[in-house]
Each structure stands twice: as structure tokens, then as C-alpha cells.
Design an enzyme around this catalytic site. Structure first.
Site, PDB file in Angstrom:
ATOM      1  N   PRO A  99      23.529  45.250  38.281  1.00  0.00           N
ATOM      2  CA  PRO A  99      23.952  44.024  37.602  1.00  0.00           C
ATOM      3  C   PRO A  99      24.808  43.101  38.460  1.00  0.00           C
ATOM      4  CG  PRO A  99      25.361  45.817  36.934  1.00  0.00           C
ATOM      5  CD  PRO A  99      24.346  46.400  37.886  1.00  0.00           C
TER       6      PRO A  99
ATOM      7  N   HIS B 201      29.950  41.201  38.673  1.00  0.00           N
ATOM      8  CA  HIS B 201      29.034  41.723  37.660  1.00  0.00           C
ATOM      9  C   HIS B 201      28.473  40.541  36.869  1.00  0.00           C
ATOM     10  CE1 HIS B 201      27.406  44.118  34.431  1.00  0.00           C
ATOM     11  NE2 HIS B 201      27.877  45.250  34.949  1.00  0.00           N
ATOM     12  N   HIS B 202      27.152  40.400  36.855  1.00  0.00           N
ATOM     13  CA  HIS B 202      26.526  39.222  36.254  1.00  0.00           C
ATOM     14  C   HIS B 202      26.641  39.201  34.730  1.00  0.00           C
ATOM     15  CE1 HIS B 202      24.469  35.585  36.588  1.00  0.00           C
ATOM     16  NE2 HIS B 202      23.371  35.941  37.222  1.00  0.00           N
ATOM     17  N   ALA B 203      26.960  40.331  34.121  1.00  0.00           N
ATOM     18  CA  ALA B 203      27.195  40.336  32.677  1.00  0.00           C
ATOM     19  C   ALA B 203      28.524  39.678  32.329  1.00  0.00           C
ATOM     20  CB  ALA B 203      27.168  41.769  32.136  1.00  0.00           C
TER      21      ALA B 203
END
Length: 209
Positions: free
Chosen positions: A25, A187-189
Site C-alpha cells: 500500500p 501509506h496510500h490509505a
């Protein structure tokens, strides 16, 4: 101190669920910042090279809320303050992990961080202490021997990790400017390109002060 983020009212709820399910992610950006004024300040005032830009980087990261988000048990928490967990090199060419508490006052930060650096240099092994494992940190590393235009990190995909990773390289001189390479992985979240851009903009502003 930390506060739980209400996922149901978060405008990135779908982004969190989407990217949170990825095997990898994290995404990263590699760029440069203008280190000309910062380097001159180091020369004029005798500031420690690494600790100077580390402190500026921490100040910038703390100013961007997304850099203070952490995932714990599928929940998102906002930390009031984040600290540094940089790798510290030794004379035998190994390194150890460290923990440096963020202090807004630069002199206090330097004084406490110098002690931590000496402790790491006088130790052996990874020194993976409880403090170094804290998630309310940024994982910092420095590669002062050469510049870079790209960088990857070793990743353990079965270990849940949401800590941003920031790496610095060797500065180069171009058109009378000193350019410091920097790689930022998040973290792309929890964060997008906009948030990385906000961090870089603030970091550059602090270096220019």
C-alpha cells in the site's frame, strides 16, 4: 497522545478501504529540495549537518496531519506529535535503529539527539528497542555517499506498517544551488500526492528560513 479518527465521516473512507487491502500500500516520490540557504546556515552557525535537516523535516511532517495518521487494528489514529526513528551508521559500517523525541526547540532536540547517536554508535546489532519500534515516528535514513533519483525499501508484507519513510542522499551543486535528494514513502490509505506535496513545500520553507 492520540485521537481515533471517525472513519464513517472521513472523506477518505473509500480510499482507506481500497488502498488498505493492497499487498503493497506504500507509494513513494523521489525529488530534490533546495538546500542552499540551509547549508549556508549550517556553515555560519556550526549546526550539526544531519540533525539540522532532520529537525526541519520533523517540523514539516508534524505540520501535515496525514503524516500523523497511523493504522492500528484497522482503525486510524491521529497522533498529536510524531518523532524520529533514524538509522545511525557506525564506524564498522553497520547501523543501528534509534529514537529521537521531537522537540520544537532546535537546541534541545540537538542536545538530546546527540546522546542517542552516541549510544547507537557504542552499541552493536540493530538495536531494535521498544522506542525504535514505536509507530508514532517517521522512519528516517540517510545515504550521504551518493545522490539518487530513485529508492526502494525492504518491506515485510505480513507486518502491518503505516509509518512514513523519508530518506536523504548526498547533495549536489547545480547552477549555484545545492540540491538535496529526498525520497518520501507513505501509506496510500492514509495520504496522497497532495499530502506529500504539502510536506515538501513546508520542508523547503523551513530550510529557507
Amino acid at each position: 497522545m492520540r485521537t481515533k479518527l471517525d472513519l464513517n465521516s472521513w472523506n477518505r473512507k473509500e480510499h482507506f478501504k481500497f488502498f488498505g487491502s493492497f499487498d503493497e500500500p506504500f507509494f513513494g516520490i523521489t525529488t530534490t529540495v533546495d538546500f542552499t540557504k540551509g547549508y549556508q546556515k549550517i556553515q555560519d552557525l556550526g549546526y550539526p549537518y544531519f540533525l539540522f535537516y532532520l529537525h526541519k523535516s520533523l517540523m514539516a511532517a508534524n505540520s501535515v496531519e496525514a503524516f500523523r495518521y497511523r493504522i492500528e487494528n484497522d482503525e486510524v489514529f491521529i497522533y498529536d506529535k510524531i518523532h524520529a526513528s533514524p538509522t545511525i551508521g557506525r564506524e564498522d559500517h553497520t547501523f543501528g535503529f534509534s529514537f529521537m523525541e521531537f522537540k520544537e526547540d532546535f537546541e534541545t532536540f540537538v542536545s538530546e539527539s546527540k546522546k542517542e547517536i552516541e549510544d547507537v554508535k557504542n552499541s552493536t546489532g540493530l538495536r531494535h528497542t521498544d522506542n525504535a519500534k514505536r509507530i508514532d515516528t517517521i522512519h528516517f535514513s540517510s545515504i550521504p555517499w551518493y545522490t539518487f533519483t530513485g529508492l526502494t525499501h525492504a518491506r515485510h508484507f505480513q507486518f502491518v506498517d503505516s509509518v512514513p519513510k523519508i530518506s536523504f542522499g548526498k547533495y549536489t551543486k547545480t547552477d549555484n544551488k545545492l540540491l538535496l535528494p529526498i525520497a518520501v514513502n507513505v501509506h496510500h490509505a492514509l495520504a496522497d500526492g497532495y499530502h506529500v506535496g504539502a510536506y515538501l513545500e513546508e520542508f523547503q520553507s523551513l530550510l529557507n528560513e
